[in-house]
Design a protein around this motif. Structure first.
Motif, PDB file in Angstrom:
ATOM      1  N   LEU A  40       8.727  10.297   0.608  1.00  0.00           N
ATOM      2  CA  LEU A  40       9.502   9.793   1.741  1.00  0.00           C
ATOM      3  C   LEU A  40       9.926   8.350   1.488  1.00  0.00           C
ATOM      4  O   LEU A  40      11.069   7.963   1.784  1.00  0.00           O
ATOM      5  N   PHE A  41       9.012   7.544   0.963  1.00  0.00           N
ATOM      6  CA  PHE A  41       9.371   6.169   0.609  1.00  0.00           C
ATOM      7  C   PHE A  41      10.576   6.156  -0.325  1.00  0.00           C
ATOM      8  O   PHE A  41      11.519   5.382  -0.150  1.00  0.00           O
ATOM      9  N   ASN A  42      10.535   7.007  -1.340  1.00  0.00           N
ATOM     10  CA  ASN A  42      11.617   7.059  -2.309  1.00  0.00           C
ATOM     11  C   ASN A  42      12.960   7.356  -1.650  1.00  0.00           C
ATOM     12  O   ASN A  42      13.957   6.694  -1.915  1.00  0.00           O
ATOM     13  N   GLN A  43      12.966   8.355  -0.761  1.00  0.00           N
ATOM     14  CA  GLN A  43      14.225   8.733  -0.122  1.00  0.00           C
ATOM     15  C   GLN A  43      14.750   7.614   0.771  1.00  0.00           C
ATOM     16  O   GLN A  43      15.948   7.291   0.763  1.00  0.00           O
ATOM     17  N   LEU A  44      13.862   6.995   1.525  1.00  0.00           N
ATOM     18  CA  LEU A  44      14.300   5.918   2.407  1.00  0.00           C
ATOM     19  C   LEU A  44      14.732   4.690   1.611  1.00  0.00           C
ATOM     20  O   LEU A  44      15.669   3.985   2.002  1.00  0.00           O
ATOM     21  N   ALA A  45      14.055   4.436   0.481  1.00  0.00           N
ATOM     22  CA  ALA A  45      14.467   3.328  -0.377  1.00  0.00           C
ATOM     23  C   ALA A  45      15.864   3.569  -0.936  1.00  0.00           C
ATOM     24  O   ALA A  45      16.676   2.640  -1.047  1.00  0.00           O
ATOM     25  N   SER A  81       0.773  -0.631   0.000  1.00  0.00           N
ATOM     26  CA  SER A  81       0.000   0.000   0.000  1.00  0.00           C
ATOM     27  C   SER A  81       1.056   0.862   0.000  1.00  0.00           C
ATOM     28  O   SER A  81       1.833   0.611   0.820  1.00  0.00           O
ATOM     29  N   LEU A  82       2.535   2.308  -1.239  1.00  0.00           N
ATOM     30  CA  LEU A  82       2.231   2.189  -2.385  1.00  0.00           C
ATOM     31  C   LEU A  82       3.353   1.538  -2.168  1.00  0.00           C
ATOM     32  O   LEU A  82       3.878   1.142  -2.295  1.00  0.00           O
ATOM     33  N   PHE A  83       3.688  -0.394  -0.435  1.00  0.00           N
ATOM     34  CA  PHE A  83       3.666  -1.207  -1.532  1.00  0.00           C
ATOM     35  C   PHE A  83       4.815  -2.208  -1.464  1.00  0.00           C
ATOM     36  O   PHE A  83       5.871  -1.782  -1.251  1.00  0.00           O
ATOM     37  N   GLY A  84       4.803  -3.308  -1.660  1.00  0.00           N
ATOM     38  CA  GLY A  84       5.918  -4.209  -1.833  1.00  0.00           C
ATOM     39  C   GLY A  84       5.912  -5.383  -0.916  1.00  0.00           C
ATOM     40  O   GLY A  84       5.059  -5.548  -0.081  1.00  0.00           O
ATOM     41  N   LYS A  85       6.903  -6.214  -1.033  1.00  0.00           N
ATOM     42  CA  LYS A  85       6.977  -7.479  -0.317  1.00  0.00           C
ATOM     43  C   LYS A  85       7.684  -7.284   1.000  1.00  0.00           C
ATOM     44  O   LYS A  85       8.693  -6.609   1.095  1.00  0.00           O
ATOM     45  N   LYS A  86       7.152  -7.898   2.025  1.00  0.00           N
ATOM     46  CA  LYS A  86       7.765  -7.778   3.351  1.00  0.00           C
ATOM     47  C   LYS A  86       9.124  -8.455   3.383  1.00  0.00           C
ATOM     48  O   LYS A  86       9.313  -9.525   2.827  1.00  0.00           O
ATOM     49  N   GLY A  94       3.880   1.489   2.228  1.00  0.00           N
ATOM     50  CA  GLY A  94       5.028   0.600   2.141  1.00  0.00           C
ATOM     51  C   GLY A  94       6.288   1.122   2.790  1.00  0.00           C
ATOM     52  O   GLY A  94       7.364   0.536   2.636  1.00  0.00           O
ATOM     53  N   ILE A  95       6.199   2.228   3.514  1.00  0.00           N
ATOM     54  CA  ILE A  95       7.388   2.787   4.163  1.00  0.00           C
ATOM     55  C   ILE A  95       7.928   1.826   5.215  1.00  0.00           C
ATOM     56  O   ILE A  95       9.135   1.779   5.476  1.00  0.00           O
ATOM     57  N   ASP A  96       7.039   1.033   5.799  1.00  0.00           N
ATOM     58  CA  ASP A  96       7.489   0.065   6.801  1.00  0.00           C
ATOM     59  C   ASP A  96       8.368  -1.022   6.204  1.00  0.00           C
ATOM     60  O   ASP A  96       8.992  -1.792   6.930  1.00  0.00           O
ATOM     61  N   VAL A 131      -0.314   8.537  11.338  1.00  0.00           N
ATOM     62  CA  VAL A 131       0.808   8.618  10.408  1.00  0.00           C
ATOM     63  C   VAL A 131       1.421   7.242  10.198  1.00  0.00           C
ATOM     64  O   VAL A 131       1.757   6.857   9.071  1.00  0.00           O
ATOM     65  N   ALA A 132       1.572   6.471  11.284  1.00  0.00           N
ATOM     66  CA  ALA A 132       2.159   5.133  11.170  1.00  0.00           C
ATOM     67  C   ALA A 132       1.316   4.245  10.263  1.00  0.00           C
ATOM     68  O   ALA A 132       1.840   3.449   9.479  1.00  0.00           O
ATOM     69  N   ALA A 133      -0.010   4.379  10.344  1.00  0.00           N
ATOM     70  CA  ALA A 133      -0.885   3.581   9.494  1.00  0.00           C
ATOM     71  C   ALA A 133      -0.687   3.936   8.028  1.00  0.00           C
ATOM     72  O   ALA A 133      -0.642   3.058   7.158  1.00  0.00           O
ATOM     73  N   LEU A 134      -0.555   5.225   7.730  1.00  0.00           N
ATOM     74  CA  LEU A 134      -0.314   5.626   6.345  1.00  0.00           C
ATOM     75  C   LEU A 134       1.037   5.097   5.865  1.00  0.00           C
ATOM     76  O   LEU A 134       1.176   4.677   4.721  1.00  0.00           O
TER      77      LEU A 134
END
Length: 391
Positions: free
Chosen positions: A348-353, A3-8, A379-381, A371-374
């Protein structure tokens, strides 16, 4: 964006919503979402897996959690509150995460009476003390989004096709909300794979009966049109995507002319005229990026994100890039981050990736539960360890 996402990662903690549809590997895209190739997602997180707090979430609660997170990100606090309250009231004993979100939302809204009333219910259900009210500063919004506002995704730059998992999640969010706004007005290029992705996404939204406000379809069409060569059977996906743009624009005559040219060029039947149900933009629609991004000061002990972070490339993320360039471990203090807007979460996802591909460990400390839920939805988690505050 989106959610925008990816495999754990295999070494990290899991919860019941980790296996929901839409989870797959990351890819490259040069839109305002700015997703890039992540590489071995589990590389950094596996080493710290034992520190990740696992929160059990029932399958029944996942939909409410994700919907409330998206509503809150789009400044629809009352809508998020309604979703969470209905989810709790309809279940005999909902997940810990759902309760955490609602209590934090009450704090953020400054709604102490509801916080205390819900605390009584919590104590009766779980036979333990409810959380204590602390004076969280109510989050500023400008202006508050209407209750029925559509989630917004803004794309810019060059659209390529490697963000399919992210766009599949957009379809999933749109299906959940019944509506979605996608702004293409800042696109500057679309390659063949990007055209396929956009066309497939619109088809999926149509099948899911999602109302779409596609802003900037004319701009996207202008980028596709030079690729259309009558009598030269190449670039078929550009034709299909261009026809989809004309459908979105409601221009039947140009569509039918192009459909004839498509049939001549590829010697096959063209798509038929079947315009989708279009979500009309609200008169107050300003693009979903009205709150001003607050700057995150860089401190000796970590990087602070606070206030409201909004927009595709807020200044705070530029500062984060500088902060992380000289460190192997990126520590982010999100305890004072009130709201993370939908598109900003993609950036933010992009930068952390990017940090993760460099072998760095990302840790986000104590974001509020909304915020944590978003962050989980986006997929930031999967590219950062999120440490929750104590409940």
């Amino acid at each position: 964006m989106t959610s925008l996402f990816g495999k754990k990662p295999s070494g990290g903690g899991k919860s019941a919503d980790d296996s929901r549809p839409g989870k797959s590997d990351r890819g490259d895209v040069t839109t305002s979402l700015e997703f890039t190739h992540v590489g071995d997602i589990g590389r950094s997180l596996a080493a710290a897996a034992g520190k990740i707090q696992v929160l059990e979430v029932s399958v029944e609660d996942v939909a409410a959690i994700e919907e409330a997170a998206v509503l809150y990100a789009n400044a629809n606090d009352s809508g998020a509150k309604e979703v969470l309250e209905e989810a709790l009231d309809s279940a005999s004993k909902s997940s810990d995460r759902l309760w955490r979100m609602l209590f934090d939302l009450y704090r953020l809204m400054g709604d102490r009476p509801s916080f205390e009333a819900r605390g009584v219910v919590f104590a009766e259900l779980f036979e333990k003390s409810p959380p204590i009210w602390d004076e969280a500063t109510p989050v500023a919004v400008a202006p508050a989004a209407p209750k029925d506002a559509a989630p917004a995704v803004n794309l810019s730059g060059n659209l390529s096709g490697n963000a399919r998992p992210q766009f599949e999640q957009l379809v999933r969010i749109g299906a959940k909300m019944g509506k979605l706004r996608i702004d293409l007005s800042r696109l500057r290029g679309v390659d063949e794979a990007g055209a396929t992705l956009l066309s497939d996404t619109l088809d999926a939204l149509r099948r899911a009966k999602v109302k779409v406000a596609l802003l900037g379809a004319r701009q996207a069409f202008s980028l596709l049109e030079p690729q259309l060569k009558v009598g030269e059977p190449q670039g078929r996906v550009f034709w299909l995507c261009a026809l989809a743009m004309l459908q979105q624009l409601g221009e039947q005559a140009p569509f039918e002319d192009m459909a004839v040219n498509f049939a001549v060029t590829f010697e096959e039947s063209p798509p038929s005229w079947d315009p989708p149900e279009i979500l009309q933009p609200s008169p107050t629609d300003t693009g979903g990026i009205t709150p001003k991004a607050e700057e995150g000061p860089v401190l000796k002990d970590g990087f602070v994100m606070d206030g409201v972070v909004a927009g595709g490339q807020p200044e705070v993320l530029r500062k984060l890039a500088v902060y992380g360039s000289e460190r192997n471990a990126i520590e982010i203090d999100a305890s004072k981050l009130k709201r993370l807007e939908f598109v900003s979460a993609g950036a933010l996802f992009n930068q952390l990736a990017t940090f993760q591909t460099q072998g760095k460990l990302n840790v986000i400390h104590h974001p509020n539960e909304m915020v944590a839920a978003l962050m989980r939805v986006m997929g930031i988690d999967q590219v950062a360890q999120i440490e929750h505050k104590k409940f």
